[in-house]
Design a protein around this motif. Structure first.
Motif, PDB file in Angstrom:
ATOM      1  N   SER A 246       0.817  -1.219   0.000  1.00 11.98           N
ATOM      2  CA  SER A 246       0.000   0.000   0.000  1.00 11.98           C
ATOM      3  C   SER A 246       0.850   1.268   0.000  1.00 11.98           C
ATOM      4  O   SER A 246       0.349   2.360  -0.264  1.00 11.98           O
ATOM      5  CB  SER A 246      -0.888   0.014   1.250  1.00 11.98           C
ATOM      6  OG  SER A 246      -0.065   0.037   2.416  1.00 11.98           O
ATOM      7  N   GLY A 247       2.119   1.151   0.339  1.00 14.37           N
ATOM      8  CA  GLY A 247       2.976   2.339   0.467  1.00 14.37           C
ATOM      9  C   GLY A 247       2.754   3.073   1.774  1.00 14.37           C
ATOM     10  O   GLY A 247       3.383   4.099   2.035  1.00 14.37           O
ATOM     11  N   ALA A 248       1.838   2.574   2.629  1.00 18.03           N
ATOM     12  CA  ALA A 248       1.506   3.276   3.882  1.00 18.03           C
ATOM     13  C   ALA A 248       2.656   3.196   4.877  1.00 18.03           C
ATOM     14  O   ALA A 248       3.431   2.241   4.876  1.00 18.03           O
ATOM     15  CB  ALA A 248       0.254   2.646   4.495  1.00 18.03           C
ATOM     16  N   ILE A 249       2.737   4.225   5.720  1.00 18.63           N
ATOM     17  CA  ILE A 249       3.707   4.170   6.821  1.00 18.63           C
ATOM     18  C   ILE A 249       3.147   3.213   7.876  1.00 18.63           C
ATOM     19  O   ILE A 249       2.039   3.404   8.388  1.00 18.63           O
ATOM     20  CB  ILE A 249       3.943   5.561   7.444  1.00 18.63           C
ATOM     21  CG1 ILE A 249       4.562   6.508   6.408  1.00 18.63           C
ATOM     22  CG2 ILE A 249       4.842   5.457   8.675  1.00 18.63           C
ATOM     23  CD1 ILE A 249       4.795   7.932   6.911  1.00 18.63           C
ATOM     24  N   ALA A 250       3.924   2.170   8.177  1.00 23.77           N
ATOM     25  CA  ALA A 250       3.467   1.149   9.125  1.00 23.77           C
ATOM     26  C   ALA A 250       4.091   1.345  10.495  1.00 23.77           C
ATOM     27  O   ALA A 250       3.580   0.865  11.504  1.00 23.77           O
ATOM     28  CB  ALA A 250       3.828  -0.234   8.581  1.00 23.77           C
ATOM     29  N   GLY A 251       5.211   2.045  10.528  1.00 26.15           N
ATOM     30  CA  GLY A 251       5.888   2.256  11.809  1.00 26.15           C
ATOM     31  C   GLY A 251       6.937   3.339  11.669  1.00 26.15           C
ATOM     32  O   GLY A 251       7.316   3.721  10.554  1.00 26.15           O
ATOM     33  N   LEU A 252       7.398   3.835  12.795  1.00 27.93           N
ATOM     34  CA  LEU A 252       8.370   4.934  12.783  1.00 27.93           C
ATOM     35  C   LEU A 252       9.185   4.936  14.065  1.00 27.93           C
ATOM     36  O   LEU A 252       8.750   4.452  15.105  1.00 27.93           O
ATOM     37  CB  LEU A 252       7.616   6.262  12.654  1.00 27.93           C
ATOM     38  CG  LEU A 252       6.523   6.522  13.693  1.00 27.93           C
ATOM     39  CD1 LEU A 252       7.025   7.409  14.810  1.00 27.93           C
ATOM     40  CD2 LEU A 252       5.306   7.133  13.025  1.00 27.93           C
ATOM     41  N   THR A 253      10.371   5.489  13.936  1.00 22.96           N
ATOM     42  CA  THR A 253      11.190   5.745  15.130  1.00 22.96           C
ATOM     43  C   THR A 253      12.084   6.922  14.828  1.00 22.96           C
ATOM     44  O   THR A 253      12.336   7.238  13.653  1.00 22.96           O
ATOM     45  CB  THR A 253      12.012   4.501  15.538  1.00 22.96           C
ATOM     46  OG1 THR A 253      12.574   4.707  16.843  1.00 22.96           O
ATOM     47  CG2 THR A 253      13.170   4.233  14.577  1.00 22.96           C
ATOM     48  N   GLU A 254      12.567   7.606  15.866  1.00 24.53           N
ATOM     49  CA  GLU A 254      13.419   8.770  15.612  1.00 24.53           C
ATOM     50  C   GLU A 254      14.419   8.969  16.740  1.00 24.53           C
ATOM     51  O   GLU A 254      14.122   8.706  17.910  1.00 24.53           O
ATOM     52  CB  GLU A 254      12.569  10.032  15.413  1.00 24.53           C
ATOM     53  CG  GLU A 254      11.622  10.285  16.544  1.00 24.53           C
ATOM     54  CD  GLU A 254      10.525  11.284  16.220  1.00 24.53           C
ATOM     55  OE1 GLU A 254      10.377  11.668  15.054  1.00 24.53           O
ATOM     56  OE2 GLU A 254       9.815  11.680  17.163  1.00 24.53           O
ATOM     57  N   LEU A 255      15.607   9.398  16.366  1.00 22.60           N
ATOM     58  CA  LEU A 255      16.651   9.770  17.337  1.00 22.60           C
ATOM     59  C   LEU A 255      16.997  11.231  17.120  1.00 22.60           C
ATOM     60  O   LEU A 255      17.017  11.707  15.984  1.00 22.60           O
ATOM     61  CB  LEU A 255      17.922   8.941  17.117  1.00 22.60           C
ATOM     62  CG  LEU A 255      17.944   7.486  17.564  1.00 22.60           C
ATOM     63  CD1 LEU A 255      19.318   6.874  17.265  1.00 22.60           C
ATOM     64  CD2 LEU A 255      17.626   7.337  19.052  1.00 22.60           C
ATOM     65  N   PHE A 256      17.275  11.924  18.222  1.00 23.93           N
ATOM     66  CA  PHE A 256      17.686  13.329  18.159  1.00 23.93           C
ATOM     67  C   PHE A 256      19.112  13.457  18.660  1.00 23.93           C
ATOM     68  O   PHE A 256      19.411  13.058  19.790  1.00 23.93           O
ATOM     69  CB  PHE A 256      16.752  14.196  19.008  1.00 23.93           C
ATOM     70  CG  PHE A 256      15.334  14.180  18.511  1.00 23.93           C
ATOM     71  CD1 PHE A 256      14.983  14.945  17.415  1.00 23.93           C
ATOM     72  CD2 PHE A 256      14.383  13.378  19.108  1.00 23.93           C
ATOM     73  CE1 PHE A 256      13.682  14.923  16.929  1.00 23.93           C
ATOM     74  CE2 PHE A 256      13.082  13.348  18.634  1.00 23.93           C
ATOM     75  CZ  PHE A 256      12.728  14.120  17.537  1.00 23.93           C
ATOM     76  N   LEU A 257      19.996  14.012  17.810  1.00 30.29           N
ATOM     77  CA  LEU A 257      21.418  14.129  18.146  1.00 30.29           C
ATOM     78  C   LEU A 257      21.770  15.610  18.247  1.00 30.29           C
ATOM     79  O   LEU A 257      21.875  16.296  17.230  1.00 30.29           O
ATOM     80  CB  LEU A 257      22.270  13.459  17.061  1.00 30.29           C
ATOM     81  CG  LEU A 257      22.114  11.950  16.883  1.00 30.29           C
ATOM     82  CD1 LEU A 257      20.922  11.606  15.993  1.00 30.29           C
ATOM     83  CD2 LEU A 257      23.370  11.356  16.271  1.00 30.29           C
TER      84      LEU A 257
END
Ligand code: COA
Length: 347
Positions: A246-257
């Motif tokens: 589907s091209g959908a975003i299924a999950g995410l994560t992020e780091l801040f440096l």
């Protein structure tokens, strides 16, 4: 009551260099987001973190100066101009160890809350470390615990590289219908709407007794948040799991440096949308960013994250990565009007 302090109110965006320096020194000792033995917060780091915020966020500080120009304490109120949670004002209070138990903390809270009232806010919310003066202070002024959060840290030296590599390898058979996309810095425009929808998954995290509505960001609000982070010089590593079909975003994560205090990296949101759970996407996403950190940023010493103590799934992944609780923080809340009455009696 004479507290021997002169209190001024300043918009954080307008903090002078001298105030930033004094604030960095104070918060290095008092901040509940720090641990004993941490390097001091640097003035250049604090300057960007205090002054640069998204367009929809306003922060105002009260600064209590002593007779010889030393900063005795501070409080801050944070107001977000977005569609949800317009009843809430975020607050923090910090008093130098040598100036405590004289009523200054209560006075600083009493001084800052009218900024929230003038903006129509009903409720104030803050954090207080359990077992430390902050929790006793919060209880004394009448704030109630709405949730408990673990502040978790892992020294990068303790990250289990082999285990993380296994998580990445497992994705081949556990998650063949997905691929990962890494984005550094602000998300490109075409990803903002899909990301805004996907990040609503954070509303699935438990909020226990917190008096909060679901949080929703518009694409413009996200753009402004991402731009503010970039203007601070903070690197943002986002990894998205995309559902191939589907091209959908299924999950995410992020780091801040951060640009200046580079030893400490903050873990931002991590979420997998309900229809896509059970494929190891959470482990895969986090492993990819952690392995990149090990390979590309040997100067980073610690990753820090917060998790509700009632969030077993996230805690399980973090535990397997080596994160351990370094503190428990109570998220405290209270209606402002009765709080001000009570503070009036205390001060
Ligand atoms: C929490 C903090 C701001 C309190 O500052 P303070 O100037 O000492 O607070 P006050 O003197 O106004 O205290 C008001 C009341 O809170 C309670 N209190 C504050 N510190 C306390 C402590 N260490 N133990 C027990 N009760 C305490 C008391 O009832 C006090 O009234 P009393 O002194 O007449 O008994 C300060 O300890 C601090 O900076 N801590 C680190 C940052 C932090 O945790 N902030 C979270 C605030 S929600």
């Amino acid at each position: 009551m004479d507290l021997g302090a002169h209190v001024e109110l300043v918009a954080c965006a307008d903090l002078e260099d001298e105030a930033v320096r004094a604030l960095a020194e104070l918060l290095s000792t008092t901040s509940m987001f720090r641990s004993s033995g941490d390097p001091p917060i640097s003035a250049p780091q604090l300057a960007v973190d205090e002054r640069i915020n998204p367009a929809w966020m306003r922060r105002t500080r009260a600064l209590a100066w002593g007779g010889s120009g030393q900063l005795l304490g501070t409080s801050v109120v944070q107001l977000e101009d977005r569609a949800d949670n317009r009843h809430v004002a975020g607050v923090e209070v910090d008093v130098a160890p040598g100036a405590r138990r004289r009523g200054l903390g209560a006075h600083l809270l009493e001084t800052i809350l009218p900024v929230a009232v003038a903006d129509g806010r009903r409720l104030c919310m803050g954090s207080a470390p359990e077992g430390e003066p902050g929790a006793a202070f919060a209880a004394a002024v009448g704030l109630e615990v709405g949730q408990r959060e673990h502040r978790n840290r892992v020294p990068t030296a303790d990250l289990p590289r082999d285990e993380l590599l296994r998580w990445v390898a497992a994705a081949q058979h556990e998650a063949p219908g997905y691929e990962l996309l890494s984005v550094d810095g602000p998300l490109p425009d075409h990803l903002l709407e899909p990301y805004a929808e996907a990040v609503a998954v954070m509303n699935d995290a438990p909020i226990d007794a917190l008096d909060l509505e679901d949080v929703t960001f518009s694409a413009d609000e996200l753009r402004s948040a991402h731009e503010a982070i970039a203007r601070r010089g903070t690197e943002r590593w986002t990894v998205l799991a995309l559902h191939r079909e589907s091209g959908a975003i299924a999950g995410l994560t992020e780091l801040f440096l951060p640009a200046h205090d580079r030893w400490l990296v903050e873990q931002g949101d991590t979420g997998v949308l309900a229809p896509h759970r059970g494929h190891g996407l959470g482990r895969w996403l986090k492993a990819v960013n952690a392995l990149r950190l090990l390979d590309e940023r040997p100067d980073v010493e610690v990753i820090q994250t917060w998790n509700a103590s009632t969030n077993p799934h996230m805690l399980a992944i973090n535990h397997a990565m080596g994160f351990r609780a370094v503190g428990v923080e109570a998220l405290v809340q209270g209606d402002i009007e009765p709080l001000l009455e009570r503070l009036g009696r205390l001060t």
